[in-house]
Design an enzyme around this catalytic site. Structure first.
Site, PDB file in Angstrom:
ATOM      1  N   GLY A  27       0.859  -1.185   0.000  1.00 33.86           N
ATOM      2  CA  GLY A  27       0.000   0.000   0.000  1.00 33.86           C
ATOM      3  C   GLY A  27       0.889   1.226   0.000  1.00 33.86           C
ATOM      4  O   GLY A  27       2.081   1.135   0.322  1.00 33.86           O
ATOM      5  N   GLY A  44       8.788  -0.751   0.316  1.00 35.05           N
ATOM      6  CA  GLY A  44       9.367  -1.788   1.167  1.00 35.05           C
ATOM      7  C   GLY A  44       9.239  -1.601   2.662  1.00 35.05           C
ATOM      8  O   GLY A  44       9.585  -2.506   3.414  1.00 35.05           O
ATOM      9  N   SER A  73       6.891   2.090  -5.433  1.00 33.81           N
ATOM     10  CA  SER A  73       6.975   1.688  -6.846  1.00 33.81           C
ATOM     11  C   SER A  73       5.795   2.233  -7.657  1.00 33.81           C
ATOM     12  O   SER A  73       5.832   2.221  -8.876  1.00 33.81           O
ATOM     13  CB  SER A  73       7.027   0.164  -6.955  1.00 33.81           C
ATOM     14  OG  SER A  73       6.004  -0.419  -6.188  1.00 33.81           O
ATOM     15  N   GLU A  74       4.741   2.699  -6.966  1.00 32.80           N
ATOM     16  CA  GLU A  74       3.587   3.292  -7.673  1.00 32.80           C
ATOM     17  C   GLU A  74       3.691   4.816  -7.743  1.00 32.80           C
ATOM     18  O   GLU A  74       2.673   5.502  -7.885  1.00 32.80           O
ATOM     19  CB  GLU A  74       2.270   2.891  -7.003  1.00 32.80           C
ATOM     20  CG  GLU A  74       1.959   1.400  -7.019  1.00 32.80           C
ATOM     21  CD  GLU A  74       1.757   0.787  -8.406  1.00 32.80           C
ATOM     22  OE1 GLU A  74       1.847   1.513  -9.413  1.00 32.80           O
ATOM     23  OE2 GLU A  74       1.548  -0.440  -8.470  1.00 32.80           O
ATOM     24  N   HIS A  92      -3.465   4.247  -1.837  1.00 32.63           N
ATOM     25  CA  HIS A  92      -3.587   2.982  -2.578  1.00 32.63           C
ATOM     26  C   HIS A  92      -3.401   1.828  -1.600  1.00 32.63           C
ATOM     27  O   HIS A  92      -2.441   1.818  -0.832  1.00 32.63           O
ATOM     28  CB  HIS A  92      -2.540   2.911  -3.687  1.00 32.63           C
ATOM     29  CG  HIS A  92      -2.358   1.545  -4.251  1.00 32.63           C
ATOM     30  ND1 HIS A  92      -3.417   0.803  -4.745  1.00 32.63           N
ATOM     31  CD2 HIS A  92      -1.264   0.743  -4.378  1.00 32.63           C
ATOM     32  CE1 HIS A  92      -2.965  -0.374  -5.151  1.00 32.63           C
ATOM     33  NE2 HIS A  92      -1.663  -0.436  -4.927  1.00 32.63           N
ATOM     34  N   HIS A  94      -4.210  -2.681  -0.802  1.00 37.08           N
ATOM     35  CA  HIS A  94      -4.654  -4.001  -1.244  1.00 37.08           C
ATOM     36  C   HIS A  94      -5.664  -4.494  -0.207  1.00 37.08           C
ATOM     37  O   HIS A  94      -5.575  -5.625   0.270  1.00 37.08           O
ATOM     38  CB  HIS A  94      -3.480  -4.979  -1.342  1.00 37.08           C
ATOM     39  CG  HIS A  94      -2.415  -4.563  -2.304  1.00 37.08           C
ATOM     40  ND1 HIS A  94      -1.214  -5.211  -2.420  1.00 37.08           N
ATOM     41  CD2 HIS A  94      -2.385  -3.545  -3.222  1.00 37.08           C
ATOM     42  CE1 HIS A  94      -0.467  -4.615  -3.357  1.00 37.08           C
ATOM     43  NE2 HIS A  94      -1.166  -3.596  -3.845  1.00 37.08           N
ATOM     44  N   HIS A 155      -5.843  -6.503  -8.105  1.00 35.44           N
ATOM     45  CA  HIS A 155      -4.736  -5.770  -7.466  1.00 35.44           C
ATOM     46  C   HIS A 155      -5.173  -5.087  -6.171  1.00 35.44           C
ATOM     47  O   HIS A 155      -4.660  -5.415  -5.117  1.00 35.44           O
ATOM     48  CB  HIS A 155      -4.182  -4.753  -8.484  1.00 35.44           C
ATOM     49  CG  HIS A 155      -3.005  -3.969  -7.988  1.00 35.44           C
ATOM     50  ND1 HIS A 155      -2.053  -3.443  -8.826  1.00 35.44           N
ATOM     51  CD2 HIS A 155      -2.630  -3.606  -6.733  1.00 35.44           C
ATOM     52  CE1 HIS A 155      -1.131  -2.807  -8.119  1.00 35.44           C
ATOM     53  NE2 HIS A 155      -1.463  -2.885  -6.837  1.00 35.44           N
TER      54      HIS A 155
HETATM   55 ZN   LIG Z   1      -0.479  -2.175  -5.192  1.00 35.09          ZN
END
Ligand SMILES: [Zn+2]
Length: 224
Positions: A27, A44, A73-74, A92, A94, A155
């Site tokens: 997230g 991470g 990474s997003e 964001h 999951h 996702h």
């Molecule tokens: Zn994600």
């Protein structure tokens, strides 16, 4: 220099973990830190324990301005939302129920409750693309047109709002709506609110100032 917004991001990540919307490092949260700077959670890191010092600050191209860790990474997805929409913060996750429904719904989570109008009514499902890619960012940005929430196929989920607390509130609301839909769908085909019903809710909310506290009208009755 960006202390307040970095504290805000860390608090938001810890709150999402407490609420069960994020597990481990899955997230990410961002918010505008200045006209040309975005604060964003790192890749991470365990979000349940995130500290303000671990939060990154980047410019609008994604280059690091402050912090020691690599951004999520997003990052491209987050930056794209600020470029295209009038957002102050992006969340964001999951989250379990939203992610489950993202694996079965084709086009959208239908508007089954008027509370979902805060998210724009029905919640679109962005097509599946590999995490962290420009293709995923493009799919999600298109899905968010006219909405403040979307599911991401197979996702997770994404919400945006004017500020960090509101973006987290919307993530929680979306997870609640997904849970309602799922429970209803177990019993029968859920009924949905049509356009006219949704417009009537918006009109009633405007008229009554729904969602904010206000003084009671007239004298308060003493009750024994
Ligand atoms: Zn994600």
């Amino acid at each position: 220099m960006f202390e307040r917004v970095r504290i805000e991001i860390a608090e938001a990540c810890r709150r999402l973990a407490r609420e069960g919307l994020v597990i481990g490092s899955a997230g990410n949260v961002s918010a505008t830190a200045a006209d040309d700077a975005i604060a964003v959670s790192p890749t991470g890191a365990v979000l349940a324990e995130l500290t303000a010092e671990q939060v990154c600050v980047v410019d609008l191209e994604g280059s690091l301005i402050e912090g020691d860790l690599e951004p999520t990474s997003e990052l491209g997805l987050h930056l794209g939302i600020y470029q295209r929409y009038d957002a102050g913060a992006v969340v964001h996750t999951h989250a379990p129920m939203a992610t489950a429904l993202s694996c079965v719904l084709d086009e959208e989570l239908p508007c089954v409750h008027y509370g979902m109008l805060v998210l724009g009514g029905s919640v679109p499902v962005a097509r599946y693309e590999t995490f962290g890619t420009p293709e995923l960012a493009a799919a999600v940005l298109d899905a968010l047109e006219g909405k403040s929430a979307a599911l991401m196929a197979n996702h997770g989920a994404i919400t945006h709002a004017a500020d960090t607390v509101s973006a987290v509130d919307r993530a929680l609301l979306l997870e609640w709506a997904c849970t309602v839909y799922w429970r209803a769908a177990v019993l029968a085909e859920p009924k949905t609110l049509d356009e006219a019903q949704q417009r009537a809710v918006l009109a009633a909310a405007l008229e009554r100032g729904y969602g904010s506290t206000r003084p009671a009208r007239g004298e308060r009755e003493e009750r024994g």
